[in-house]
Design a protein around this motif. Structure first.
Motif, short mmCIF file in Angstrom:
data_model
loop_
_atom_site.label_atom_id
_atom_site.label_comp_id
_atom_site.label_asym_id
_atom_site.label_seq_id
_atom_site.Cartn_x
_atom_site.Cartn_y
_atom_site.Cartn_z
N VAL A 113 0.83 -1.21 0.00
CA VAL A 113 0.00 0.00 0.00
C VAL A 113 0.87 1.26 0.00
CG1 VAL A 113 -1.74 1.31 1.28
CG2 VAL A 113 -1.92 -1.18 1.13
N ILE A 114 1.90 1.27 0.82
CA ILE A 114 2.78 2.43 0.91
C ILE A 114 3.55 2.64 -0.40
CG2 ILE A 114 4.77 3.45 2.10
CD1 ILE A 114 2.11 3.44 3.69
N LYS A 115 4.04 1.56 -0.99
CA LYS A 115 4.77 1.69 -2.26
C LYS A 115 3.85 2.18 -3.38
CE LYS A 115 8.29 -1.84 -1.32
NZ LYS A 115 8.76 -3.22 -1.67
N THR A 116 2.58 1.77 -3.34
CA THR A 116 1.65 2.13 -4.40
C THR A 116 1.12 3.55 -4.24
OG1 THR A 116 0.95 -0.19 -4.61
CG2 THR A 116 -0.49 1.49 -5.57
N TYR A 117 0.69 3.87 -3.03
CA TYR A 117 0.01 5.14 -2.81
C TYR A 117 0.82 6.16 -2.02
CZ TYR A 117 -4.33 2.81 -4.32
OH TYR A 117 -5.29 2.14 -5.04
N GLY A 118 1.86 5.69 -1.34
CA GLY A 118 2.70 6.62 -0.58
C GLY A 118 2.22 6.94 0.82
N LYS A 119 1.03 6.43 1.17
CA LYS A 119 0.48 6.71 2.49
C LYS A 119 -0.68 5.77 2.78
CE LYS A 119 -2.87 10.17 0.90
NZ LYS A 119 -3.51 11.47 1.24
N ILE A 120 -1.16 5.81 4.00
CA ILE A 120 -2.40 5.12 4.37
C ILE A 120 -3.12 6.01 5.38
CG2 ILE A 120 -1.12 3.71 6.06
CD1 ILE A 120 -3.29 1.57 5.67
N ASP A 121 -4.32 6.43 5.02
CA ASP A 121 -5.11 7.33 5.86
C ASP A 121 -6.16 6.59 6.68
OD1 ASP A 121 -4.05 9.92 4.77
OD2 ASP A 121 -4.95 9.13 2.93
N ILE A 122 -6.68 5.49 6.12
CA ILE A 122 -7.78 4.77 6.75
C ILE A 122 -7.50 3.27 6.69
CG2 ILE A 122 -10.27 4.33 6.70
CD1 ILE A 122 -10.33 6.90 4.77
#
Length: 283
Positions: A113-122
């Motif tokens: 998730v981090i590699k794909t989107y750069g963050k996780i909010d939820i």
């Protein structure tokens, strides 16, 4: 329930359940639901996001502007259908298959998730399993351990990995159950895990409150999802013992997850929302 529902479905739909194989499909989102950008720019990871409540959450979040990652066990067709629904809303979706009971998978899931989107909010911890057993002494060690490892231990594993990347304003939302409050005579181990999830939610919320990360939960009542025909018989009466006299649909639960993920719930943490057809429970 509809006339197409038969007890045989419990044998024909394999665990943890395939939405694509159900005779009567759950309602995922109401035609009247209109997104308003409540989650625009957010990234959400949803476990068990391929079908049922998880699919409904994913589609509602996409409708509100979030990009999505769904974790699922092996239900590829359901996961692909969910991704299609998300992409039709103009949002991105990645699908990551694996077993949440495996700590390494939990690590890899967050890294992806981090590699794909750069963050996780939820983070929505929604995946679960259950085994119906009429006799308490007949609950097998195998099923007991699988239920606890799937429902609560994996939730802790995954949350440990995810929250390290979360910033102030991020949300962790856990799916517990009405059974965690009122119990269930044929789902003793499952209900026990759901009670543990409620305690986990309350305890973690206290620790993460100073960081500005909000932790809440939803306790659904009887909701029509693939897990029901995959694990239960007598499903033609499912949900009829609620005050509303019927089971609920994923479309009726998912908006609660939108509320908990959005700015609307900024003064709420350590709480559980009860979407259960009118069953009154304490806490």
């Amino acid at each position: 329930m509809g006339k197409d529902l038969k007890e045989k479905d419990a044998q024909e739909i394999g665990r943890p359940g395939l939405e694509s194989a159900m005779n009567e499909k759950p309602e995922i989102i109401k035609s009247t639901y209109k997104g308003s950008g409540k989650l625009k720019g957010k990234v959400a990871l949803i476990t068990g996001g391929d079908s049922g409540i998880g699919r409904a959450i994913a589609v509602h979040y996409a409708k509100e502007g979030a990009d999505i990652a769904i974790a699922y066990l092996n239900e590829r067709k359901d996961a692909e259908e969910t991704a299609d629904m998300i992409e039709k809303e103009g949002q991105n979706c990645i699908k990551i298959s694996g077993d949440l009971k495996d700590f390494t998978y939990c690590q890899d899931l967050i890294e992806t998730v981090i590699k794909t989107y750069g963050k996780i909010d939820i983070l929505v911890n929604n995946a679960a399993t259950q085994y119906v057993e009429e006799e308490f002494s007949a609950i097998s060690i195998e099923h007991l351990e699988e239920t606890f490892r799937t429902n609560i231990l994996s939730m802790i594993y995954l949350t440990q990995q995810a929250y390290q990347y979360m910033e102030k304003g991020a949300r962790i939302i856990n799916t517990t159950s009405v059974t965690g409050y009122k119990g269930h005579n044929e789902l003793i181990d499952y209900a026990s895990t759901k009670g543990a999830i409620t305690s986990f939610t309350r305890s973690l919320s206290a620790q993460l409150a100073p960081k500005g990360i909000l932790v809440n939960g939803v306790a659904p009542g009887p909701i029509w999802t693939p897990l029901i025909p995959a694990t239960m018989t007598g499903i033609e009466d499912f949900g009829k013992n609620t005050p509303l006299g019927r089971c609920g649909q994923p479309s009726e639960v998912a908006p609660a997850y939108v509320y908990l993920a959005a700015e609307d719930s900024s003064y709420m943490t350590g709480q559980i929302l009860h979407i259960n057809g009118g069953i009154v429970v304490g806490g």
